[in-house]
Write a protein that holds these residues in place. Structure first.
Motif, PDB file in Angstrom:
ATOM      1  N   PRO A 229      34.892  13.208 -43.959  1.00 12.53           N
ATOM      2  CA  PRO A 229      35.076  12.729 -44.126  1.00 12.53           C
ATOM      3  C   PRO A 229      35.252  12.762 -42.210  1.00 12.53           C
ATOM      4  CG  PRO A 229      36.764  13.814 -44.901  1.00 12.53           C
ATOM      5  CD  PRO A 229      35.083  14.908 -44.348  1.00 12.53           C
ATOM      6  N   ARG A 230      35.642  10.908 -41.760  1.00 13.59           N
ATOM      7  CA  ARG A 230      35.495  10.443 -40.181  1.00 13.59           C
ATOM      8  C   ARG A 230      37.076  11.128 -39.659  1.00 13.59           C
ATOM      9  NH1 ARG A 230      31.070   6.523 -40.989  1.00 13.59           N
ATOM     10  NH2 ARG A 230      29.350   8.113 -40.762  1.00 13.59           N
ATOM     11  N   ASP A 231      36.910  11.693 -38.897  1.00 13.75           N
ATOM     12  CA  ASP A 231      38.714  11.711 -38.096  1.00 13.75           C
ATOM     13  C   ASP A 231      38.400  10.692 -36.711  1.00 13.75           C
ATOM     14  OD1 ASP A 231      40.080  12.560 -36.074  1.00 13.75           O
ATOM     15  OD2 ASP A 231      39.188  14.642 -35.145  1.00 13.75           O
ATOM     16  N   LEU A 232      39.555  10.093 -37.689  1.00 12.17           N
ATOM     17  CA  LEU A 232      39.528   8.415 -36.736  1.00 12.17           C
ATOM     18  C   LEU A 232      40.301   8.654 -35.144  1.00 12.17           C
ATOM     19  CD1 LEU A 232      41.038   6.578 -39.808  1.00 12.17           C
ATOM     20  CD2 LEU A 232      38.822   7.217 -39.454  1.00 12.17           C
ATOM     21  N   ASP A 233      40.798   9.691 -35.330  1.00  9.07           N
ATOM     22  CA  ASP A 233      41.038  10.391 -33.634  1.00  9.07           C
ATOM     23  C   ASP A 233      39.660  10.891 -32.379  1.00  9.07           C
ATOM     24  OD1 ASP A 233      43.869   9.580 -33.446  1.00  9.07           O
ATOM     25  OD2 ASP A 233      44.094  11.225 -34.809  1.00  9.07           O
ATOM     26  N   SER A 234      38.908  11.233 -33.095  1.00  5.19           N
ATOM     27  CA  SER A 234      37.734  11.704 -32.361  1.00  5.19           C
ATOM     28  C   SER A 234      37.548  10.721 -31.015  1.00  5.19           C
ATOM     29  CB  SER A 234      36.246  12.706 -33.198  1.00  5.19           C
ATOM     30  OG  SER A 234      35.677  11.517 -34.061  1.00  5.19           O
ATOM     31  N   PRO A 235      36.902  11.067 -30.072  1.00 12.18           N
ATOM     32  CA  PRO A 235      36.229  10.511 -29.013  1.00 12.18           C
ATOM     33  C   PRO A 235      35.095   9.981 -29.745  1.00 12.18           C
ATOM     34  CG  PRO A 235      36.779  12.578 -28.173  1.00 12.18           C
ATOM     35  CD  PRO A 235      37.336  12.814 -30.019  1.00 12.18           C
ATOM     36  N   GLU A 236      34.221  10.274 -30.677  1.00 12.05           N
ATOM     37  CA  GLU A 236      33.090   9.218 -31.175  1.00 12.05           C
ATOM     38  C   GLU A 236      33.415   8.517 -31.678  1.00 12.05           C
ATOM     39  OE1 GLU A 236      33.435  12.996 -31.917  1.00 12.05           O
ATOM     40  OE2 GLU A 236      32.619  13.721 -30.312  1.00 12.05           O
ATOM     41  N   TYR A 237      34.478   8.853 -32.769  1.00  9.06           N
ATOM     42  CA  TYR A 237      34.723   8.131 -33.702  1.00  9.06           C
ATOM     43  C   TYR A 237      35.141   6.006 -32.591  1.00  9.06           C
ATOM     44  CZ  TYR A 237      36.998   4.899 -36.874  1.00  9.06           C
ATOM     45  OH  TYR A 237      37.839   3.758 -37.144  1.00  9.06           O
ATOM     46  N   LEU A 238      35.595   6.303 -31.795  1.00  8.34           N
ATOM     47  CA  LEU A 238      36.539   5.808 -30.754  1.00  8.34           C
ATOM     48  C   LEU A 238      35.108   5.296 -29.969  1.00  8.34           C
ATOM     49  CD1 LEU A 238      39.529   7.574 -30.307  1.00  8.34           C
ATOM     50  CD2 LEU A 238      39.575   5.896 -31.502  1.00  8.34           C
ATOM     51  N   GLU A 239      34.910   5.530 -29.592  1.00 11.22           N
ATOM     52  CA  GLU A 239      33.668   5.112 -28.550  1.00 11.22           C
ATOM     53  C   GLU A 239      32.412   3.822 -29.595  1.00 11.22           C
ATOM     54  OE1 GLU A 239      29.956   6.725 -26.470  1.00 11.22           O
ATOM     55  OE2 GLU A 239      31.357   8.098 -26.342  1.00 11.22           O
ATOM     56  N   LEU A 240      32.121   4.242 -30.921  1.00 11.98           N
ATOM     57  CA  LEU A 240      31.516   3.690 -31.678  1.00 11.98           C
ATOM     58  C   LEU A 240      32.388   2.426 -31.945  1.00 11.98           C
ATOM     59  CD1 LEU A 240      29.890   6.747 -34.134  1.00 11.98           C
ATOM     60  CD2 LEU A 240      28.602   4.842 -32.246  1.00 11.98           C
ATOM     61  N   ARG A 241      33.816   2.683 -32.415  1.00 16.79           N
ATOM     62  CA  ARG A 241      34.592   1.826 -32.530  1.00 16.79           C
ATOM     63  C   ARG A 241      34.537   0.810 -31.645  1.00 16.79           C
ATOM     64  NH1 ARG A 241      40.928   2.183 -32.729  1.00 16.79           N
ATOM     65  NH2 ARG A 241      39.825   1.952 -30.451  1.00 16.79           N
ATOM     66  N   ASP A 242      34.776   1.054 -30.519  1.00 13.87           N
ATOM     67  CA  ASP A 242      34.482  -0.032 -29.578  1.00 13.87           C
ATOM     68  C   ASP A 242      33.460  -0.429 -29.052  1.00 13.87           C
ATOM     69  OD1 ASP A 242      37.365   0.962 -29.129  1.00 13.87           O
ATOM     70  OD2 ASP A 242      37.720   1.961 -27.413  1.00 13.87           O
ATOM     71  N   GLU A 243      32.002   0.463 -29.405  1.00 18.26           N
ATOM     72  CA  GLU A 243      31.527  -0.672 -29.136  1.00 18.26           C
ATOM     73  C   GLU A 243      30.892  -1.606 -29.689  1.00 18.26           C
ATOM     74  OE1 GLU A 243      27.771   2.192 -29.700  1.00 18.26           O
ATOM     75  OE2 GLU A 243      26.253   0.331 -29.346  1.00 18.26           O
ATOM     76  N   ILE A 244      31.546  -1.930 -31.767  1.00 18.01           N
ATOM     77  CA  ILE A 244      31.637  -2.754 -32.023  1.00 18.01           C
ATOM     78  C   ILE A 244      31.817  -4.158 -32.062  1.00 18.01           C
ATOM     79  CG2 ILE A 244      31.837  -2.889 -34.005  1.00 18.01           C
ATOM     80  CD1 ILE A 244      30.460  -0.647 -34.905  1.00 18.01           C
ATOM     81  N   PHE A 245      33.715  -3.407 -31.510  1.00 13.42           N
ATOM     82  CA  PHE A 245      34.578  -4.652 -30.757  1.00 13.42           C
ATOM     83  C   PHE A 245      33.924  -5.031 -29.104  1.00 13.42           C
ATOM     84  CE2 PHE A 245      38.390  -2.419 -33.085  1.00 13.42           C
ATOM     85  CZ  PHE A 245      38.195  -3.391 -33.346  1.00 13.42           C
ATOM     86  N   HIS A 246      33.374  -4.643 -28.691  1.00 14.52           N
ATOM     87  CA  HIS A 246      32.717  -5.052 -27.054  1.00 14.52           C
ATOM     88  C   HIS A 246      31.836  -5.861 -28.120  1.00 14.52           C
ATOM     89  CE1 HIS A 246      34.714  -3.179 -24.438  1.00 14.52           C
ATOM     90  NE2 HIS A 246      34.614  -1.803 -24.939  1.00 14.52           N
ATOM     91  N   THR A 247      30.745  -5.677 -28.821  1.00  9.80           N
ATOM     92  CA  THR A 247      29.540  -6.212 -29.235  1.00  9.80           C
ATOM     93  C   THR A 247      29.526  -8.139 -29.954  1.00  9.80           C
ATOM     94  OG1 THR A 247      28.290  -4.600 -29.514  1.00  9.80           O
ATOM     95  CG2 THR A 247      27.507  -6.057 -30.416  1.00  9.80           C
ATOM     96  N   ILE A 248      31.397  -7.318 -30.835  1.00 11.73           N
ATOM     97  CA  ILE A 248      31.530  -8.723 -31.122  1.00 11.73           C
ATOM     98  C   ILE A 248      32.621  -9.806 -30.429  1.00 11.73           C
ATOM     99  CG2 ILE A 248      34.050  -9.475 -32.602  1.00 11.73           C
ATOM    100  CD1 ILE A 248      32.301  -8.490 -35.039  1.00 11.73           C
ATOM    101  N   GLY A 249      32.622  -8.933 -29.375  1.00 15.19           N
ATOM    102  CA  GLY A 249      33.425 -10.283 -27.753  1.00 15.19           C
ATOM    103  C   GLY A 249      34.846  -9.497 -27.750  1.00 15.19           C
ATOM    104  N   MET A 250      35.442  -8.741 -28.531  1.00 13.21           N
ATOM    105  CA  MET A 250      36.624  -8.894 -28.103  1.00 13.21           C
ATOM    106  C   MET A 250      36.508  -6.979 -27.221  1.00 13.21           C
ATOM    107  SD  MET A 250      37.735  -8.973 -31.803  1.00 13.21           S
ATOM    108  CE  MET A 250      39.539  -8.315 -31.954  1.00 13.21           C
ATOM    109  N   SER A 251      37.952  -6.981 -27.052  1.00 13.70           N
ATOM    110  CA  SER A 251      38.042  -5.529 -26.118  1.00 13.70           C
ATOM    111  C   SER A 251      39.361  -5.300 -26.701  1.00 13.70           C
ATOM    112  CB  SER A 251      38.070  -5.764 -24.887  1.00 13.70           C
ATOM    113  OG  SER A 251      38.705  -6.350 -24.392  1.00 13.70           O
ATOM    114  N   LEU A 252      39.639  -3.214 -26.946  1.00 13.01           N
ATOM    115  CA  LEU A 252      40.658  -3.416 -26.925  1.00 13.01           C
ATOM    116  C   LEU A 252      41.360  -2.326 -25.584  1.00 13.01           C
ATOM    117  CD1 LEU A 252      39.500  -1.484 -31.042  1.00 13.01           C
ATOM    118  CD2 LEU A 252      41.784  -3.012 -30.326  1.00 13.01           C
ATOM    119  N   ARG A 253      42.271  -2.580 -25.658  1.00 11.83           N
ATOM    120  CA  ARG A 253      43.361  -2.039 -24.075  1.00 11.83           C
ATOM    121  C   ARG A 253      44.618  -1.012 -24.715  1.00 11.83           C
ATOM    122  NH1 ARG A 253      42.988  -6.782 -20.892  1.00 11.83           N
ATOM    123  NH2 ARG A 253      40.809  -7.152 -20.816  1.00 11.83           N
ATOM    124  N   VAL A 254      45.004  -0.322 -24.376  1.00 13.06           N
ATOM    125  CA  VAL A 254      45.476   0.946 -24.446  1.00 13.06           C
ATOM    126  C   VAL A 254      46.359   1.214 -23.182  1.00 13.06           C
ATOM    127  CG1 VAL A 254      46.773   2.347 -25.303  1.00 13.06           C
ATOM    128  CG2 VAL A 254      44.801   1.662 -26.926  1.00 13.06           C
TER     129      VAL A 254
END
Ligand code: ATP
Ligand code: MG
Length: 265
Positions: A229-254
């Motif tokens: 099961p995927r670790d939703l806090d892992s940097p690898e997970y977050l990086e892939l998620r953000d890559e997709i957000f960027h591709t779609i034209g959205m960015s996640l900022r904290v």
């Protein structure tokens, strides 16, 4: 060894004729995609980009304008019982009980075998004790479990899912993703899963196919090579998620002390 694709989509396009002299609507354009046996592929893209239309063509419910779809090497000519479609909601038959719903696609099996299959999938989706219940007596999440069990019972080669958890609340959705992952790991079916939820796609898939806004075409494919099961806090997970957000034209900022929010361009 690279296994042969079970689904090949080649240069697929769809244009709906415009109504009463209006311009024709280009919905899908030049989609190329290959899916291998046992792969879990998620298709994401903005609302209206043609995800459902794409699935309808791949399943044979709708005819494309250009290109072709091959499943196991043969062009798709229409719906096929060896491939099952799971809808967003209301897919179960309200007049049948849980076990009757699950048995629906295996009516031709001898009754002893049928009972065994139903028992196996009732257990797998966690509905033991609810075999005699009607859909109206179940929660939304439980109804989706019935639908997944019903899809698995006939042992299909491919399962197509169109936003199957879209109508569920957040916690139930998380639980359903975990359950689907566990079931997929056990059954190793080829799954083509449409969602507009990027997090969902990264939690579930081996590969995420990102579609552009209409006319939908493949903007990017992102391999999700993370253990389950995927670790939703892992940097690898977050990086892939953000890559997709960027591709779609959205960015996640904290920012410091800020809540995470989606920033639209
Ligand atoms: N039968 C039809 N005739 C004309 N246009 C259609 C038809 N069916 C769908 N469309 C158009 O095709 C486009 C894609 O629709 P589709 O339902 O495939 O999008 P989607 O990506 O699944 O959206 P959502 O995320 O909201 O479910 C939309 O603009 C829609 O209006
Ligand atoms: Mg849709």
């Amino acid at each position: 060894m690279v296994s042969a694709p079970v689904i090949s989509v080649r240069d697929l396009g769809l244009t709906f004729p415009g109504k009463k002299g209006a311009e024709p609507i280009d919905v899908l354009r030049s989609i190329n995609l290959e899916i291998t046996t046992g792969e879990f592929v998620c298709i994401v893209g903005p609302s209206g980009c043609g995800k459902t239309t794409f699935l309808n063509i791949v399943t044979g419910f709708l005819r494309q304008s250009t290109g072709e779809v091959l499943v196991q090497g043969a062009p798709v000519k229409g719906p096929d019982p060896r491939r099952i479609f799971v809808f967003q909601e209301n897919g179960v038959f309200p007049w049948l009980t849980v076990e009757q719903n699950i048995a629906f696609g295996i009516a031709r099996c001898p009754s002893k075998e049928q009972r065994e299959i139903v028992r196996r999938y009732v257990r797998m989706v966690g509905l033991t004790g609810f075999e005699k219940a009607y859909p109206r007596e179940l929660s939304g999440g439980m109804r989706q479990r019935v639908e997944i069990a019903r899809a698995l019972a006939p042992d299909p080669e491919i399962i197509y899912m169109d936003e199957p958890f879209g109508a569920l609340d957040f916690i139930t959705r998380l639980k359903m993703r975990a359950d689907l992952t566990r079931i997929w790991e056990k059954e190793k079916k080829t799954i083509l899963f449409v969602t507009h939820d990027i997090e969902e796609s990264v939690q579930l898939a081996d590969r995420v196919v990102v579609l552009s806004p209409r006319p939908g075409s493949v903007r990017k494919q992102v391999k999700i090579d993370l253990p389950r099961p995927r670790d939703l806090d892992s940097p690898e997970y977050l990086e892939l998620r953000d890559e997709i957000f960027h591709t779609i034209g959205m960015s996640l900022r904290v920012g410091a002390g800020e809540e995470m929010s989606a920033i639209f361009p």
